[in-house]
Design an enzyme around this catalytic site. Structure first.
Site, mmCIF file in Angstrom:
data_model
loop_
_atom_site.group_PDB
_atom_site.id
_atom_site.type_symbol
_atom_site.label_atom_id
_atom_site.label_comp_id
_atom_site.label_asym_id
_atom_site.label_seq_id
_atom_site.Cartn_x
_atom_site.Cartn_y
_atom_site.Cartn_z
ATOM 1 C CE LYS A 22 -13.954 -4.057 4.552
ATOM 2 N NZ LYS A 22 -12.643 -4.336 3.922
ATOM 3 C CG ASN A 23 -10.945 -1.668 6.028
ATOM 4 O OD1 ASN A 23 -11.273 -2.845 5.817
ATOM 5 N ND2 ASN A 23 -11.090 -0.715 5.139
ATOM 6 N NE ARG A 94 -4.906 -6.085 -0.760
ATOM 7 C CZ ARG A 94 -3.646 -6.250 -1.118
ATOM 8 N NH1 ARG A 94 -3.339 -7.070 -2.064
ATOM 9 N NH2 ARG A 94 -2.680 -5.587 -0.525
ATOM 10 C CB CYS A 118 -9.585 -7.246 -5.785
ATOM 11 S SG CYS A 118 -9.258 -5.565 -5.368
ATOM 12 N NE ARG A 123 -5.938 -3.534 -2.976
ATOM 13 C CZ ARG A 123 -7.068 -3.797 -2.321
ATOM 14 N NH1 ARG A 123 -8.095 -4.238 -2.970
ATOM 15 N NH2 ARG A 123 -7.137 -3.648 -1.016
ATOM 16 N N PRO A 124 -0.363 -4.700 -5.232
ATOM 17 C CG PRO A 124 1.197 -3.053 -5.749
ATOM 18 C CD PRO A 124 -0.264 -3.372 -5.842
ATOM 19 C CB ILE A 125 2.610 -7.716 -1.310
ATOM 20 C CG1 ILE A 125 3.318 -8.698 -2.248
ATOM 21 C CG2 ILE A 125 1.129 -8.047 -1.173
ATOM 22 C CD1 ILE A 125 3.496 -10.086 -1.667
ATOM 23 C CG ASP A 126 5.839 -2.807 -4.049
ATOM 24 O OD1 ASP A 126 4.592 -2.896 -4.040
ATOM 25 O OD2 ASP A 126 6.430 -1.712 -4.162
ATOM 26 C CG ASP A 307 -12.170 2.216 1.384
ATOM 27 O OD1 ASP A 307 -11.704 1.763 2.443
ATOM 28 O OD2 ASP A 307 -11.692 1.953 0.267
ATOM 29 N NE ARG A 399 -14.378 -8.790 0.619
ATOM 30 C CZ ARG A 399 -13.446 -8.019 0.059
ATOM 31 N NH1 ARG A 399 -13.553 -7.651 -1.192
ATOM 32 N NH2 ARG A 399 -12.394 -7.619 0.755
HETATM 33 C C1 EPZ Z 1 -6.697 -0.955 2.765
HETATM 34 O O1 EPZ Z 1 -6.324 -1.757 1.664
HETATM 35 C C2 EPZ Z 1 -8.191 -1.182 2.961
HETATM 36 N N1 EPZ Z 1 -8.426 -2.599 3.260
HETATM 37 C C3 EPZ Z 1 -8.936 -0.780 1.699
HETATM 38 O O2 EPZ Z 1 -10.322 -0.929 1.969
HETATM 39 C C4 EPZ Z 1 -8.652 0.697 1.424
HETATM 40 O O3 EPZ Z 1 -9.286 1.063 0.206
HETATM 41 C C5 EPZ Z 1 -7.139 0.916 1.303
HETATM 42 O O4 EPZ Z 1 -6.480 0.443 2.498
HETATM 43 C C6 EPZ Z 1 -6.780 2.376 1.112
HETATM 44 O O5 EPZ Z 1 -7.286 3.125 2.172
HETATM 45 C C7 EPZ Z 1 -8.225 -3.045 4.522
HETATM 46 O O6 EPZ Z 1 -7.821 -2.301 5.397
HETATM 47 C C8 EPZ Z 1 -8.528 -4.493 4.771
HETATM 48 P P1 EPZ Z 1 -3.047 0.132 0.460
HETATM 49 P P2 EPZ Z 1 -4.745 -1.956 1.325
HETATM 50 O O7 EPZ Z 1 -1.952 -0.836 0.707
HETATM 51 O O8 EPZ Z 1 -3.974 -2.053 2.576
HETATM 52 C C9 EPZ Z 1 -0.396 0.588 -3.398
HETATM 53 C C10 EPZ Z 1 -12.536 -1.500 1.538
HETATM 54 O O9 EPZ Z 1 -13.331 -1.135 0.667
HETATM 55 N N2 EPZ Z 1 0.514 -0.393 -2.771
HETATM 56 O O10 EPZ Z 1 -3.099 1.395 1.233
HETATM 57 O O11 EPZ Z 1 -4.613 -3.053 0.347
HETATM 58 C C11 EPZ Z 1 -1.630 -0.105 -3.970
HETATM 59 O O12 EPZ Z 1 -1.372 -0.542 -5.275
HETATM 60 C C12 EPZ Z 1 -11.102 -1.816 1.158
HETATM 61 O O13 EPZ Z 1 -12.792 -1.610 2.759
HETATM 62 C C13 EPZ Z 1 1.754 -0.635 -3.342
HETATM 63 O O14 EPZ Z 1 2.100 -0.043 -4.365
HETATM 64 O O15 EPZ Z 1 -4.446 -0.571 0.603
HETATM 65 C C14 EPZ Z 1 -2.676 0.967 -3.959
HETATM 66 O O16 EPZ Z 1 -2.577 1.713 -5.164
HETATM 67 C C15 EPZ Z 1 -10.859 -1.675 -0.337
HETATM 68 N N3 EPZ Z 1 2.583 -1.548 -2.780
HETATM 69 C C16 EPZ Z 1 -2.264 1.866 -2.798
HETATM 70 O O17 EPZ Z 1 -0.945 1.472 -2.410
HETATM 71 C C17 EPZ Z 1 2.240 -2.234 -1.646
HETATM 72 O O18 EPZ Z 1 3.053 -3.048 -1.150
HETATM 73 C C18 EPZ Z 1 -3.180 1.737 -1.593
HETATM 74 O O19 EPZ Z 1 -3.044 0.440 -1.122
HETATM 75 C C19 EPZ Z 1 0.975 -1.983 -1.075
HETATM 76 C C20 EPZ Z 1 0.127 -1.058 -1.645
#
Ligand code: EPZ
Length: 420
Positions: A22-23, A94, A118, A123-126, A307, A399
């Protein structure tokens, strides 16, 4: 409203086939925006999340056809409208936000609603926006939207404060058509990043080092249409490995990349599972031995995946001794603890740490899937709980798992879906 019913206690046997990741497929679908030619993605798992991002592309006037006969997803984004993407769909999932990097690279503009948080965290995007800004984009935020625009993207050096998977993917997609070279430092190393880079390089991009902490992208002028098969879903495979362990069964799992699952396999070996006959992407998992309590700390890849945390907690809930799970990636990913406690699990939470005292038996009751992986954890717990477990809010599970109850039923589980 649908529910999944699981009648415990059942052993499993036979073999299960794992779907595509999926990811992996979600960012790959987003990356098709970079190329105005036809692209074919093989073995596409028609998951809820895949349907959402396909619907989003259709709303943007792309051709998206899924053939159920051969699971091929055909996409052509040559007539895409660079208009504001449907806010409801972005909020619904997202991962739709992953189209921003590709839209910025192709059109120099994109406006999306801010992705919702969620259950598992804010889940920030900074970090996504930091990368776009360093590539030369102007960022405008307000009224629940974020708008990025630029005359031209210029390669730059981008350091990620956290190895964010989504930020790495979004920046990677923005950089492939940028002028000059981009270096992403402290990049996410998940196998899905490597898969996205492999897909982009096959289209004609020039990316080095994906899957390691430093990725170098040499911008190219354009990309071409291709056919591609994404990697297997390591989290689905890991979920079925734990299913073997929690039911003291031996099963064969087809669709495993042992390297991608190294952190999970090593931890499950420590717990007492035995793995053998790894060949042609298949592996035999023997979960029949007595299990041992283990400690887990979730970390970005190649650490133990967040995960897989909920699924491990189900297994450790019925493993004698004291286990400790520390969740370092998301700030609120223990909601499944209350659901497991309803089934008789003995778990205490202290901040980001859960202390699990294994109990001899769980008892069935009504529980909820509080997020995608927590839902899978409820199914695992239901397999060994005495009685009938009713799992609600199963849209979370759909999902990320294709025909989940069918796959478990084929292994001998007494599991089915009802409409209430
Ligand atoms: C991806 O989410 C996966 N989703 C998630 O899988 C997975 O848990 C996660 O990576 C971690 O491995 C997809 O690939 C679609 P991150 P993502 O950005 O990209 C912080 C599932 O169950 N962060 O690595 O959203 C954030 O707050 C899902 O399949 C910032 O601070 O994860 C978090 O604490 C759930 N600023 C950490 O990074 C940002 O701009 C990990 O988030 C982005 C993230």
């Amino acid at each position: 409203m649908e529910k999944i019913i699981v009648n415990g206690v059942k052993k499993l046997r036979g073999e299960v086939n794992i779907s595509c990741a999926k990811n992996s497929i979600l960012p790959i679908i987003a990356a098709t925006i970079l190329c105005p030619e036809s692209i074919v993605i093989n073995n596409a798992p028609m998951l809820e999340d895949v349907e959402v991002i396909c619907k989003l592309l259709r709303e943007l006037n792309c051709e998206v056809d899924f053939s159920k006969i051969d699971d091929k997803l055909k996409i052509n984004t040559s007539n895409i409208n660079p208009i504001d993407a449907n806010t409801e769909l972005i909020r619904k999932m997202r991962a739709s936000f992953l189209i921003m990097g590709a839209m910025l690279a192709r059109f120099g503009y994109c406006k999306l609603s801010l992705p919702g948080g969620c259950n598992i965290g804010s889940r920030p995007i900074d970090l996504h926006l930091k990368g776009f800004k360093l590539l030369g984009a102007d960022i405008i935020m307000g009224y629940g939207f974020v708008e990025v625009k630029t005359k031209k993207l210029i390669g730059n050096r981008i350091y990620l404060d956290f190895p964010s998977v989504g930020a790495t993917e979004n920046i990677l997609m923005a950089a492939v058509l940028a002028e000059g070279t981009t270096i992403i430092e402290n990049a996410a190393q998940e196998p899905e990043i490597e898969d996205l880079a492999r897909f982009l390089n096959k289209m004609g991009a020039n990316i080095e080092g994906a899957g390691r902490g430093k990725i170098t992208i040499h911008g190219v002028k354009d990309l071409k249409g291709i056919e591609y098969t994404p990697i297997y879903d390591r989290i689905e495979a890991g979920t079925f490995m734990i299913a073997a362990g929690i039911t003291n069964s031996t099963i064969k799992i087809n669709g495993v990349n042992e390297e991608h699952l190294r952190p999970v396999i090593e931890k499950l070996k420590e717990c007492g599972l035995v793995f053998s006959e790894y060949k042609n992407n298949s592996i035999i998992v023997d979960g029949s031995r007595i299990k041992k309590a283990v400690d887990i700390k979730t970390l970005p890849y190649p650490g133990f995946p967040t995960d897989m945390q909920a699924q491990m907690m189900s297994l450790l809930s019925v493993t004698e001794g004291t286990s400790v799970i520390t969740e370092t990636v998301f700030e609120n990913r223990f909601m499944h603890v209350t659901e497991l406690a309803r089934m008789g699990a003995n778990i205490k939470i202290d901040g980001r740490t859960a202390i699990i005292e294994g109990v001899p038996q769980l008892t069935a009751c009504e529980v909820k899937a509080t997020d995608l992986r927590a839902g899978a954890a409820m199914i695992l717990a239901g397999l060994v709980a005495d009685g009938q477990t009713e799992i609600g809010d199963i849209y979370h599970i759909d999902r990320g798992y294709v025909n989940v109850e069918e796959k478990f039923r084929k292994l001998g589980a007494d599991i089915y879906r009802i409409d209430v």
